[in-house]
Design an enzyme around this catalytic site. Structure first.
Site, PDB file in Angstrom:
ATOM      1  N   HIS A  16      -7.460   4.731   0.262  1.00 59.78           N
ATOM      2  CA  HIS A  16      -7.965   3.106  -0.057  1.00 59.78           C
ATOM      3  C   HIS A  16      -8.899   2.759  -1.130  1.00 59.78           C
ATOM      4  O   HIS A  16      -8.100   2.049  -1.894  1.00 59.78           O
ATOM      5  CB  HIS A  16      -8.892   2.810   1.425  1.00 59.78           C
ATOM      6  CG  HIS A  16      -7.697   2.676   2.534  1.00 59.78           C
ATOM      7  ND1 HIS A  16      -7.744   1.225   2.822  1.00 59.78           N
ATOM      8  CD2 HIS A  16      -7.605   3.765   3.444  1.00 59.78           C
ATOM      9  CE1 HIS A  16      -6.815   2.109   4.563  1.00 59.78           C
ATOM     10  NE2 HIS A  16      -6.859   3.213   4.761  1.00 59.78           N
ATOM     11  N   ASP A 119     -10.471  -5.185   2.330  1.00 58.60           N
ATOM     12  CA  ASP A 119      -9.253  -3.368   3.057  1.00 58.60           C
ATOM     13  C   ASP A 119      -8.403  -3.845   3.966  1.00 58.60           C
ATOM     14  O   ASP A 119      -9.039  -4.778   5.288  1.00 58.60           O
ATOM     15  CB  ASP A 119     -10.445  -2.315   2.645  1.00 58.60           C
ATOM     16  CG  ASP A 119      -9.562  -1.457   3.580  1.00 58.60           C
ATOM     17  OD1 ASP A 119      -9.466  -0.866   2.729  1.00 58.60           O
ATOM     18  OD2 ASP A 119      -9.705  -1.396   5.001  1.00 58.60           O
TER      19      ASP A 119
END
Length: 468
Positions: A16, A119
């Site tokens: 990520h 995120d």
């Protein structure tokens, strides 16, 4: 024009973190009046690779400009680790960090807070953005099709009480709006089949609608159907977002020199991601397939972590302890077995002709970028879905086992693996030509007149419009 500040709230996971930081760099390269502060959530289970990466980015950013900076949040010592619970517990720390930023930059020419980039698993942070009166943008690290699937499952779960776990081993197919083909239930993402992981996934999906936009690591030419299936919120496909600068030659000279000596497109590369590993019985089947196939190979072989521990696999001191007796001697002229592999540097090498992969989305995009076809062997997360998309939906990969899960206890046999490798390494196959064409399109998407360049411009316009 006024200066604008974006706050990125990122997960402490390499898959990520790296792509999100690359998006930050793209935004800064496109607009002089933008600055970005990256808040890195911290947990006691975060591995050293994440910490080292953040430190390296911090060092390189401070030498380039002060428009990109990194702030570590206090370490969370809570025993359990899940993205959603960590995000909830870290909300006060994020609020405090952003307060400090806004208070220290209160002069007239200081950048104004224009939004949060959050995120995909950290939607509780939308609450913090709302407190500051700024919009949120979700950063989605997987495909547009899997984003569409997540939203589809959330909708039919809430409206029709759909329970994905009931379909785990069935032959049912789901009509997913972001896919052209119906999705077999057996390739649903693993977390959706877990009673524990499904509720936070659904809660995340519910909150996506509150975002002002969703930034997706994909590009229009790869996933046109999926991208065009979205209505609200706006989708910004700005990929492929990759860090292809890293050069693994310096730390792996022997392997890279061996690749230098191999013919073009002759080597099959086996690598299963930062969390991918197999037990001894499966390792022996892979070895058998490689030996029987006769193809040159480079195999990243990792030791599984102890059961129940959420840690990365490690390297074997001596891989012979799990390989068939005499395997390394018999294959010494055609193959190499190594531990951790510098995946980008290997895929970039002209000797690599095929990639046996776990189908993590970053790995999929890297293989497309370098024009290397994939044989799919998914393991966890949404990798089964990615394998289906690559093989069936897009026709860019061959299958070894599309519905494999690393916790299933199933052993894929030698013959099945060998068949997949032979299909992968066919030199004049249609798939190989399609992957080469998509490789060119992936590079064009990022160029000045490309689709991703266009969407990134739209995103910047939207961010700058937030300044009131």
């Amino acid at each position: 024009m006024e200066k604008a500040q974006l706050v990125f709230v990122l997960a402490p996971a390499m898959g990520h973190l790296v792509s999100a930081v690359e998006v930050a760099r793209l935004l800064l390269n496109r607009h002089d009046l933008l600055s970005i502060t990256v808040l890195v959530l911290n947990h006691s289970s975060v591995n050293s690779g994440v910490r080292n990466y953040v430190e390296s980015q911090r060092a390189s950013s401070s030498t380039i400009s002060n428009s990109l900076r990194f702030i570590d949040l206090p370490k969370d010592e809570h025993e359990s680790f899940s993205f959603s619970s960590l995000a909830e517990r870290q909300k006060p720390h994020v609020k405090e960090a952003v307060l400090k930023i806004t208070q220290s930059e209160s002069s007239i020419d200081s950048p104004q807070l224009a939004g949060f980039v959050i995120d995909m698993f950290y939607t509780p942070m939308i609450d913090v953005a709302n407190e500051f009166g700024v919009p949120s943008y979700i950063f989605f690290t997987s495909s547009a099709a899997s984003l569409g699937f997540m939203l589809y499952v959330q909708k039919i779960h809430d409206e029709e009480k759909f329970d994905p776990a009931e379909f785990k081993d069935s032959d049912s197919e789901l009509p997913v709006p972001s896919l052209v083909n119906p999705l077999p239930a057996r390739v649903m993402p693993s977390p959706m089949l877990s009673k524990k992981q499904l509720p936070p996934l659904l809660e995340n999906a519910r909150r996506y609608g509150e975002a002002k936009g969703i930034i997706v690591n994909t590009f229009l030419e790869l996933e046109s159907h999926a991208i065009e299936s979205f209505k609200i919120p706006p989708i910004y496909p700005v990929g492929p977002i990759l860090d292809v600068r890293s050069d693994g030659r310096s730390n792996h000279q022997e392997i890279m020199q061996w690749l230098d000596d191999q013919p073009l497109s002759s080597v099959v590369f086996l690598c299963f991601g930062s969390m991918g590993s197999f037990g001894e019985d499966q390792v022996k089947e892979i070895a058998c397939a490689l030996e029987h196939s006769g193809y040159r190979f480079l195999w990243s072989l990792r030791r599984p972590p102890p059961p129940g521990l959420l840690v990365s696999p490690s390297d074997y001191e001596d891989p012979q302890e799990v390989l068939p007796k005499g395997f390394l001697d018999r294959t010494t002229k055609i193959g190499r077995v190594m531990g951790w592999a510098p995946q980008v540097a290997v895929l970039a090498h002209p000797a690599i002709g095929g990639f046996v992969s776990h189908c993590g989305w970053n790995s999929v995009l890297e293989s497309i970028w370098f024009g290397v076809p994939i044989a799919t062997w998914p393991m966890y997360a949404e990798q089964q879905f990615n394998a289906f998309e690559m093989v069936i939906e897009l026709g860019l990969a061959v299958e070894i086992k599309m519905d494999y899960r690393n916790d299933s206890g199933i052993i894929v046999n030698c013959d099945e693996i060998e068949r997949g490798i032979k299909c992968l390494m066919e030199h004049d196959s249609e798939k190989r030509k399609k992957v080469k064409e998509m490789s060119e399109r992936s590079r064009m998407a990022l160029m000045d007149s490309g689709s991703s360049h266009f969407y990134l411009g739209n995103l910047i316009t939207d961010v700058m419009d937030n300044l009131g």
